[in-house]
Design a protein around this motif. Structure first.
Motif, PDB file in Angstrom:
ATOM      1  N   HIS A 317       1.104  -1.434   0.349  1.00 55.85           N
ATOM      2  CA  HIS A 317      -0.142  -0.322   0.358  1.00 55.85           C
ATOM      3  C   HIS A 317       1.126   1.537  -0.374  1.00 55.85           C
ATOM      4  CE1 HIS A 317      -4.176  -1.610   0.024  1.00 55.85           C
ATOM      5  NE2 HIS A 317      -3.207  -2.996   1.262  1.00 55.85           N
ATOM      6  N   ALA A 318       1.643   1.093   0.632  1.00 55.12           N
ATOM      7  CA  ALA A 318       2.793   2.544   0.672  1.00 55.12           C
ATOM      8  C   ALA A 318       3.562   2.888  -0.669  1.00 55.12           C
ATOM      9  CB  ALA A 318       4.411   2.798   1.180  1.00 55.12           C
ATOM     10  N   GLY A 319       3.648   1.944  -1.316  1.00 52.44           N
ATOM     11  CA  GLY A 319       3.966   1.894  -3.212  1.00 52.44           C
ATOM     12  C   GLY A 319       2.967   2.564  -3.907  1.00 52.44           C
ATOM     13  N   VAL A 320       1.944   1.917  -3.353  1.00 54.85           N
ATOM     14  CA  VAL A 320       0.596   2.900  -4.033  1.00 54.85           C
ATOM     15  C   VAL A 320       0.863   4.134  -4.013  1.00 54.85           C
ATOM     16  CG1 VAL A 320      -1.414   2.518  -4.422  1.00 54.85           C
ATOM     17  CG2 VAL A 320      -1.213   0.164  -4.580  1.00 54.85           C
ATOM     18  N   VAL A 321       0.405   4.489  -2.854  1.00 54.55           N
ATOM     19  CA  VAL A 321       0.495   5.983  -2.709  1.00 54.55           C
ATOM     20  C   VAL A 321       1.888   6.266  -2.757  1.00 54.55           C
ATOM     21  CG1 VAL A 321       0.983   7.197  -0.427  1.00 54.55           C
ATOM     22  CG2 VAL A 321      -0.940   5.370  -0.374  1.00 54.55           C
ATOM     23  N   SER A 322       2.910   6.333  -3.176  1.00 54.21           N
ATOM     24  CA  SER A 322       4.270   6.893  -3.815  1.00 54.21           C
ATOM     25  C   SER A 322       4.093   6.621  -5.124  1.00 54.21           C
ATOM     26  CB  SER A 322       5.683   5.815  -2.951  1.00 54.21           C
ATOM     27  OG  SER A 322       5.646   4.814  -4.582  1.00 54.21           O
ATOM     28  N   ALA A 323       3.277   6.141  -5.811  1.00 50.53           N
ATOM     29  CA  ALA A 323       3.324   6.402  -7.356  1.00 50.53           C
ATOM     30  C   ALA A 323       1.909   6.708  -7.644  1.00 50.53           C
ATOM     31  CB  ALA A 323       2.830   4.879  -8.013  1.00 50.53           C
ATOM     32  N   GLU A 324       1.129   7.540  -6.809  1.00 52.88           N
ATOM     33  CA  GLU A 324       0.106   8.003  -7.329  1.00 52.88           C
ATOM     34  C   GLU A 324       0.319   9.538  -7.129  1.00 52.88           C
ATOM     35  OE1 GLU A 324      -3.886   5.680  -5.609  1.00 52.88           O
ATOM     36  OE2 GLU A 324      -3.028   6.833  -4.229  1.00 52.88           O
ATOM     37  N   ASP A 325       1.598  10.056  -6.008  1.00 56.12           N
ATOM     38  CA  ASP A 325       2.166  11.610  -5.551  1.00 56.12           C
ATOM     39  C   ASP A 325       2.626  11.879  -6.447  1.00 56.12           C
ATOM     40  OD1 ASP A 325       2.432  13.903  -4.670  1.00 56.12           O
ATOM     41  OD2 ASP A 325       1.596  13.472  -2.205  1.00 56.12           O
ATOM     42  N   PRO A 326       3.378  12.542  -7.505  1.00 51.47           N
ATOM     43  CA  PRO A 326       3.697  12.997  -8.314  1.00 51.47           C
ATOM     44  C   PRO A 326       5.177  13.520  -7.671  1.00 51.47           C
ATOM     45  CG  PRO A 326       1.721  14.256  -9.215  1.00 51.47           C
ATOM     46  CD  PRO A 326       1.618  13.441  -8.042  1.00 51.47           C
ATOM     47  N   LYS A 327       4.744  13.932  -6.412  1.00 54.48           N
ATOM     48  CA  LYS A 327       5.831  14.652  -5.206  1.00 54.48           C
ATOM     49  C   LYS A 327       7.040  13.382  -5.404  1.00 54.48           C
ATOM     50  CE  LYS A 327       5.085  14.812  -1.229  1.00 54.48           C
ATOM     51  NZ  LYS A 327       4.662  15.191   0.216  1.00 54.48           N
ATOM     52  N   TYR A 328       6.909  12.833  -4.626  1.00 59.22           N
ATOM     53  CA  TYR A 328       7.542  11.472  -4.482  1.00 59.22           C
ATOM     54  C   TYR A 328       8.683  11.044  -5.515  1.00 59.22           C
ATOM     55  CZ  TYR A 328       4.826  10.416  -0.480  1.00 59.22           C
ATOM     56  OH  TYR A 328       4.500  11.469   0.485  1.00 59.22           O
ATOM     57  N   THR A 329       8.017  11.468  -6.827  1.00 55.63           N
ATOM     58  CA  THR A 329       8.838  10.978  -8.304  1.00 55.63           C
ATOM     59  C   THR A 329       9.918  12.365  -8.005  1.00 55.63           C
ATOM     60  OG1 THR A 329       7.182   9.465  -9.239  1.00 55.63           O
ATOM     61  CG2 THR A 329       8.805  10.628 -10.805  1.00 55.63           C
ATOM     62  N   VAL A 330       9.188  13.779  -8.651  1.00 54.33           N
ATOM     63  CA  VAL A 330       9.872  14.510  -8.962  1.00 54.33           C
ATOM     64  C   VAL A 330      10.525  15.374  -8.080  1.00 54.33           C
ATOM     65  CG1 VAL A 330       9.462  17.198  -9.828  1.00 54.33           C
ATOM     66  CG2 VAL A 330       7.921  15.299 -10.621  1.00 54.33           C
ATOM     67  N   VAL A 331      10.804  15.414  -6.546  1.00 56.67           N
ATOM     68  CA  VAL A 331      11.749  15.835  -5.627  1.00 56.67           C
ATOM     69  C   VAL A 331      12.842  14.695  -5.966  1.00 56.67           C
ATOM     70  CG1 VAL A 331      12.020  16.473  -3.137  1.00 56.67           C
ATOM     71  CG2 VAL A 331       9.854  17.215  -4.712  1.00 56.67           C
ATOM     72  N   PRO A 332      12.972  13.246  -6.069  1.00 54.13           N
ATOM     73  CA  PRO A 332      13.812  12.940  -6.187  1.00 54.13           C
ATOM     74  C   PRO A 332      15.296  13.089  -7.350  1.00 54.13           C
ATOM     75  CG  PRO A 332      12.090  11.286  -5.206  1.00 54.13           C
ATOM     76  CD  PRO A 332      12.182  12.984  -5.089  1.00 54.13           C
ATOM     77  N   GLN A 333      14.429  12.747  -8.054  1.00 55.87           N
ATOM     78  CA  GLN A 333      14.847  13.307  -9.658  1.00 55.87           C
ATOM     79  C   GLN A 333      15.660  15.226  -9.678  1.00 55.87           C
ATOM     80  OE1 GLN A 333      11.881  13.351 -12.726  1.00 55.87           O
ATOM     81  NE2 GLN A 333      12.106  10.649 -12.051  1.00 55.87           N
ATOM     82  N   ARG A 334      14.875  15.630  -8.620  1.00 61.26           N
ATOM     83  CA  ARG A 334      15.246  17.237  -8.447  1.00 61.26           C
ATOM     84  C   ARG A 334      17.280  16.818  -8.295  1.00 61.26           C
ATOM     85  NH1 ARG A 334      10.614  21.490  -8.698  1.00 61.26           N
ATOM     86  NH2 ARG A 334       9.614  20.953 -10.804  1.00 61.26           N
ATOM     87  N   GLU A 335      16.703  16.706  -7.169  1.00 57.24           N
ATOM     88  CA  GLU A 335      18.020  16.325  -6.040  1.00 57.24           C
ATOM     89  C   GLU A 335      19.262  15.494  -6.624  1.00 57.24           C
ATOM     90  OE1 GLU A 335      16.435  14.080  -2.902  1.00 57.24           O
ATOM     91  OE2 GLU A 335      15.794  16.051  -1.375  1.00 57.24           O
ATOM     92  N   ARG A 336      18.932  14.007  -7.939  1.00 58.41           N
ATOM     93  CA  ARG A 336      19.918  13.923  -8.240  1.00 58.41           C
ATOM     94  C   ARG A 336      20.571  14.758  -9.172  1.00 58.41           C
ATOM     95  NH1 ARG A 336      16.697   8.940  -7.368  1.00 58.41           N
ATOM     96  NH2 ARG A 336      14.863   9.389  -9.362  1.00 58.41           N
ATOM     97  N   LEU A 337      19.280  15.456  -9.580  1.00 57.61           N
ATOM     98  CA  LEU A 337      20.154  16.317 -10.997  1.00 57.61           C
ATOM     99  C   LEU A 337      21.222  17.534 -10.166  1.00 57.61           C
ATOM    100  CD1 LEU A 337      17.032  16.811 -13.456  1.00 57.61           C
ATOM    101  CD2 LEU A 337      19.382  15.295 -13.456  1.00 57.61           C
ATOM    102  N   ASP A 338      20.499  17.653  -8.997  1.00 56.73           N
ATOM    103  CA  ASP A 338      21.117  18.638  -8.459  1.00 56.73           C
ATOM    104  C   ASP A 338      22.406  18.324  -8.202  1.00 56.73           C
ATOM    105  OD1 ASP A 338      19.603  21.091  -8.916  1.00 56.73           O
ATOM    106  OD2 ASP A 338      18.116  20.259  -6.370  1.00 56.73           O
ATOM    107  N   ALA A 339      22.440  17.425  -7.910  1.00 57.08           N
ATOM    108  CA  ALA A 339      23.991  16.346  -6.526  1.00 57.08           C
ATOM    109  C   ALA A 339      25.117  16.866  -8.062  1.00 57.08           C
ATOM    110  CB  ALA A 339      23.228  14.701  -6.152  1.00 57.08           C
TER     111      ALA A 339
END
Length: 342
Positions: A317-339
């Motif tokens: 169920h935690a995986g389903v929640v994270s797929a529904e909210d774009p925040k969990y996809t976009v923010v880690p991508q930006r952090e990796r790009l900044d790093a």
């Protein structure tokens, strides 16, 4: 323009083009940012076009797939416990684990086929073996493992073909660890943020959860005199499950947030309480085998079985929640790009 038209603040009645003063001597000073200044830029909202999520959430049925994850782990670890019980002369423990492994893997396959919709879809996955695909490798593991567990259990119940039964038990024990943990690799290989970001620790979490469940089954079905390996497996499995899960949440960062919200949080708290309590009761039952009879080991076993199931459903169920909210996809991508840019 005459000298009288010029003042210390600029040119009177003139348009502030090239002749306008700048900097600290202009009529309108620059406003410095203060602590109480309110930003005029709204906080970022992470969404995609037409209000749809960035990722398609898993369409798997929760009862089927979470049950498939749980039962596969129970079966794989039970095969190890069955081999240990047989090698150390604990026939009731070995039989309990063999029957548990055969039943669990059969139900696991039934849940998988039910989610797929048609049995032919599972058979089609066996047409090729693709080592880079966890689903392909897992399908072949199940296809080879299930007959071994059924043969081992059947030989034990019938009391015949002991050599064939021993060989099937040993074979199932060899394949069992892979069956117990390949589902962790399977879900971590998806784009679902909470699952994917935990790819380092997820196999260890599933291994500990599987060991706890198999130990719980052994404690429920075997007499106290033969349950020593199950008690030790319960303590070690619970320690691995709980420790690896805490490490996974810490390393996962933002993507671990769904574990602390709603249904996943409730299930996770129940899993932690049941697993820790079951392991403690299992250890206590080993020290006082005669005083509590069968009540204490059975209670410990039931708690461990329920705790392992609650953990698998929390992860799902935690995986389903994270797929529904774009925040969990976009923010880690930006952090990796900044790093990467730094």
């Amino acid at each position: 323009m005459t000298g009288s038209d010029v003042t210390r603040d600029g040119v009177e009645e003139a348009r502030p083009e090239r002749e306008a003063l700048t900097g600290a001597h202009t009529g309108r000073r620059r406003r410095r940012r203060g602590r109480g200044e309110r930003s005029m830029v709204p906080e970022a909202r992470f969404s995609s076009y037409y209000g749809k999520p960035i990722l398609n959430k898993p369409v798997w049925k929760p009862l089927d797939i979470a049950g498939y994850l749980y039962l596969g782990g129970l079966a794989g670890a039970s095969s190890l416990l069955a081999a240990g019980g047989q090698a150390t002369g604990r026939p009731v423990l070995a039989r309990t684990a063999k029957l548990g492994a055969a039943s669990a893997i059969s139900l696991s396959l039934a849940a998988l086929v039910h989610d797929l919709g048609r049995p032919a879809r599972f058979v089609n996955m066996l047409r090729v073996l693709k080592p880079t695909s966890p689903m392909s490798v897992g399908s072949w593991l199940l296809a080879g493992y299930a007959p071994l567990t059924v043969a081992a259990a059947a030989a034990d119940v019938a009391g015949r073909y002991r050599m064939a039964g021993a060989a099937a038990t040993a074979g199932a024990a060899v394949v069992g660890p892979a069956v117990a943990t390949y589902t962790a690799v399977l879900i971590s290989d998806t784009a679902v943020p909470t699952w994917h970001e935990g790819y380092r620790e997820m196999p260890f979490v599933f291994a500990g959860s599987a060991a706890s469940a198999a130990a719980g089954l052994g404690l429920v079905g075997a007499p106290a005199a033969q349950a020593g390996p199950a008690r030790r497996m319960a303590v070690l499995g619970a320690a691995l499950e709980l420790g690896a899960f805490q490490l996974m949440k810490r390393r996962t960062g933002l993507a671990a947030e769904p574990y602390e919200q709603g249904r996943p949080r409730t299930l996770l708290r129940a899993a932690e309480a049941l697993t820790a309590g079951g392991a403690a009761l299992a250890a206590l039952a080993g020290r006082r085998p005669g005083r509590e009879g069968r009540r204490l080991p059975a209670t410990a076993g039931a708690a461990l079985l329920a705790g392992s199931a609650a953990l698998r459903f929390a992860v799902f169920h935690a995986g389903v929640v994270s797929a529904e909210d774009p925040k969990y996809t976009v923010v880690p991508q930006r952090e990796r790009l900044d790093a990467r840019g730094r």
